[in-house]
Write a protein that holds these residues in place. Sequence first.
Motif, PDB file in Angstrom:
ATOM      1  N   VAL A  27       0.853  -1.177   0.000  1.00  0.00           N
ATOM      2  CA  VAL A  27       0.000   0.000   0.000  1.00  0.00           C
ATOM      3  C   VAL A  27       0.893   1.232   0.000  1.00  0.00           C
ATOM      4  O   VAL A  27       1.968   1.222   0.610  1.00  0.00           O
ATOM      5  CB  VAL A  27      -0.963   0.013   1.223  1.00  0.00           C
ATOM      6  CG1 VAL A  27      -0.203   0.123   2.538  1.00  0.00           C
ATOM      7  CG2 VAL A  27      -2.017   1.098   1.102  1.00  0.00           C
ATOM      8  N   THR A  28       0.483   2.263  -0.724  1.00  0.00           N
ATOM      9  CA  THR A  28       1.143   3.559  -0.631  1.00  0.00           C
ATOM     10  C   THR A  28       0.106   4.584  -0.189  1.00  0.00           C
ATOM     11  O   THR A  28      -1.085   4.460  -0.486  1.00  0.00           O
ATOM     12  CB  THR A  28       1.781   4.025  -1.962  1.00  0.00           C
ATOM     13  OG1 THR A  28       0.764   4.258  -2.932  1.00  0.00           O
ATOM     14  CG2 THR A  28       2.798   3.015  -2.469  1.00  0.00           C
ATOM     15  N   SER A  29       0.581   5.582   0.527  1.00  0.00           N
ATOM     16  CA  SER A  29      -0.298   6.645   0.993  1.00  0.00           C
ATOM     17  C   SER A  29       0.460   7.965   0.978  1.00  0.00           C
ATOM     18  O   SER A  29       1.683   7.983   0.936  1.00  0.00           O
ATOM     19  CB  SER A  29      -0.825   6.343   2.404  1.00  0.00           C
ATOM     20  OG  SER A  29       0.249   6.171   3.307  1.00  0.00           O
ATOM     21  N   TRP A  73      -5.036  11.761   5.175  1.00  0.00           N
ATOM     22  CA  TRP A  73      -4.221  10.804   4.440  1.00  0.00           C
ATOM     23  C   TRP A  73      -4.993  10.318   3.228  1.00  0.00           C
ATOM     24  O   TRP A  73      -6.218  10.187   3.277  1.00  0.00           O
ATOM     25  CB  TRP A  73      -3.841   9.630   5.330  1.00  0.00           C
ATOM     26  CG  TRP A  73      -2.785   9.953   6.352  1.00  0.00           C
ATOM     27  CD1 TRP A  73      -2.659  11.119   7.060  1.00  0.00           C
ATOM     28  CD2 TRP A  73      -1.734   9.111   6.780  1.00  0.00           C
ATOM     29  NE1 TRP A  73      -1.578  11.035   7.906  1.00  0.00           N
ATOM     30  CE2 TRP A  73      -0.997   9.801   7.755  1.00  0.00           C
ATOM     31  CE3 TRP A  73      -1.348   7.829   6.454  1.00  0.00           C
ATOM     32  CZ2 TRP A  73       0.103   9.265   8.391  1.00  0.00           C
ATOM     33  CZ3 TRP A  73      -0.249   7.277   7.088  1.00  0.00           C
ATOM     34  CH2 TRP A  73       0.471   8.007   8.052  1.00  0.00           C
ATOM     35  N   LEU A  74      -4.271  10.038   2.197  1.00  0.00           N
ATOM     36  CA  LEU A  74      -4.844   9.559   0.948  1.00  0.00           C
ATOM     37  C   LEU A  74      -4.186   8.226   0.595  1.00  0.00           C
ATOM     38  O   LEU A  74      -2.956   8.166   0.461  1.00  0.00           O
ATOM     39  CB  LEU A  74      -4.589  10.586  -0.160  1.00  0.00           C
ATOM     40  CG  LEU A  74      -5.107  10.268  -1.549  1.00  0.00           C
ATOM     41  CD1 LEU A  74      -6.627  10.195  -1.559  1.00  0.00           C
ATOM     42  CD2 LEU A  74      -4.626  11.341  -2.527  1.00  0.00           C
ATOM     43  N   VAL A  75      -4.980   7.175   0.503  1.00  0.00           N
ATOM     44  CA  VAL A  75      -4.457   5.895   0.019  1.00  0.00           C
ATOM     45  C   VAL A  75      -4.323   6.033  -1.486  1.00  0.00           C
ATOM     46  O   VAL A  75      -5.309   6.277  -2.184  1.00  0.00           O
ATOM     47  CB  VAL A  75      -5.389   4.718   0.380  1.00  0.00           C
ATOM     48  CG1 VAL A  75      -4.913   3.430  -0.283  1.00  0.00           C
ATOM     49  CG2 VAL A  75      -5.477   4.542   1.892  1.00  0.00           C
ATOM     50  N   ARG A  76      -3.109   5.918  -1.984  1.00  0.00           N
ATOM     51  CA  ARG A  76      -2.843   6.079  -3.423  1.00  0.00           C
ATOM     52  C   ARG A  76      -2.920   4.751  -4.164  1.00  0.00           C
ATOM     53  O   ARG A  76      -3.506   4.666  -5.221  1.00  0.00           O
ATOM     54  CB  ARG A  76      -1.458   6.714  -3.642  1.00  0.00           C
ATOM     55  CG  ARG A  76      -1.351   8.136  -3.195  1.00  0.00           C
ATOM     56  CD  ARG A  76      -2.252   9.066  -4.008  1.00  0.00           C
ATOM     57  NE  ARG A  76      -1.996   8.911  -5.430  1.00  0.00           N
ATOM     58  CZ  ARG A  76      -2.941   8.927  -6.376  1.00  0.00           C
ATOM     59  NH1 ARG A  76      -4.194   9.100  -6.074  1.00  0.00           N
ATOM     60  NH2 ARG A  76      -2.626   8.779  -7.642  1.00  0.00           N
ATOM     61  N   VAL A  98      -2.557   1.433   7.375  1.00  0.00           N
ATOM     62  CA  VAL A  98      -2.633   2.864   7.043  1.00  0.00           C
ATOM     63  C   VAL A  98      -3.582   3.582   8.002  1.00  0.00           C
ATOM     64  O   VAL A  98      -3.283   4.677   8.481  1.00  0.00           O
ATOM     65  CB  VAL A  98      -3.057   3.079   5.573  1.00  0.00           C
ATOM     66  CG1 VAL A  98      -3.303   4.553   5.283  1.00  0.00           C
ATOM     67  CG2 VAL A  98      -2.005   2.527   4.629  1.00  0.00           C
ATOM     68  N   ILE A 102      -9.131   9.558   6.221  1.00  0.00           N
ATOM     69  CA  ILE A 102      -8.404   8.887   5.145  1.00  0.00           C
ATOM     70  C   ILE A 102      -9.345   8.838   3.959  1.00  0.00           C
ATOM     71  O   ILE A 102     -10.513   8.468   4.096  1.00  0.00           O
ATOM     72  CB  ILE A 102      -7.991   7.460   5.535  1.00  0.00           C
ATOM     73  CG1 ILE A 102      -7.104   7.486   6.768  1.00  0.00           C
ATOM     74  CG2 ILE A 102      -7.286   6.775   4.367  1.00  0.00           C
ATOM     75  CD1 ILE A 102      -6.780   6.118   7.298  1.00  0.00           C
ATOM     76  N   LEU A 148      -9.709   7.755  -0.362  1.00  0.00           N
ATOM     77  CA  LEU A 148      -9.178   6.944  -1.451  1.00  0.00           C
ATOM     78  C   LEU A 148     -10.131   7.016  -2.628  1.00  0.00           C
ATOM     79  O   LEU A 148     -11.253   7.493  -2.497  1.00  0.00           O
ATOM     80  CB  LEU A 148      -8.943   5.489  -1.009  1.00  0.00           C
ATOM     81  CG  LEU A 148     -10.101   4.711  -0.402  1.00  0.00           C
ATOM     82  CD1 LEU A 148     -11.036   4.161  -1.460  1.00  0.00           C
ATOM     83  CD2 LEU A 148      -9.552   3.583   0.430  1.00  0.00           C
ATOM     84  N   ALA A 162      -2.402   6.661  10.335  1.00  0.00           N
ATOM     85  CA  ALA A 162      -3.049   7.969  10.184  1.00  0.00           C
ATOM     86  C   ALA A 162      -3.705   8.400  11.493  1.00  0.00           C
ATOM     87  O   ALA A 162      -3.599   9.562  11.896  1.00  0.00           O
ATOM     88  CB  ALA A 162      -4.082   7.910   9.057  1.00  0.00           C
TER      89      ALA A 162
END
Length: 162
Positions: free
Chosen positions: A74-76, A89-92, A113, A125, A127, A117
């Motif tokens: 996972v990237t954020s 936070w944004l889950v990318r 995540v 968060i 997404l 966060a």
Amino acid sequence: MRIVGVRAGDSGFGRLAELFDEYRVHYGERAEPGRTGAWLSEQLGAGRLRAALAVEDGDGVGDGVGGGGGVGFVTSAVLPASLRLATFWLVRDLFVRPGRRRGGAGRALLDHVVAEASAAGALRISLQTEPENGPALTLYAAAGFRTVDGLTSLSLPLSGPA
């Protein structure tokens, strides 16, 4: 299975980069391991992205020992919540190898995540996913994410690297 935070230069970075390139190929991009690793290293090094890797117990990630290829990642990104003078936070990206899906890795990565966060004091968060990605929508709903009514996502394409 365990979730391990990964930074550029960490023992798990090579596995993260390999999985990230596999993710790109899964969504129709051409495999470019060298370019993918360089891009990912730049994003992590500059603090624009955070990353975590789902690995099998005992595979050596995080302790400097080699081992398997990882289950998923996972990237954020941390972004300013300007009006509230805080962050969100944004889950990318969230990817689990196709042969390893429905085994809990996606949820574990998402929970990681959420915990980070929350510990950092983020307000929320967010997404995005495609409306036809049923498995992802099911996962996100089960984790408590809800569709945001009243917002429209807009984009302005700019020329950039091929």
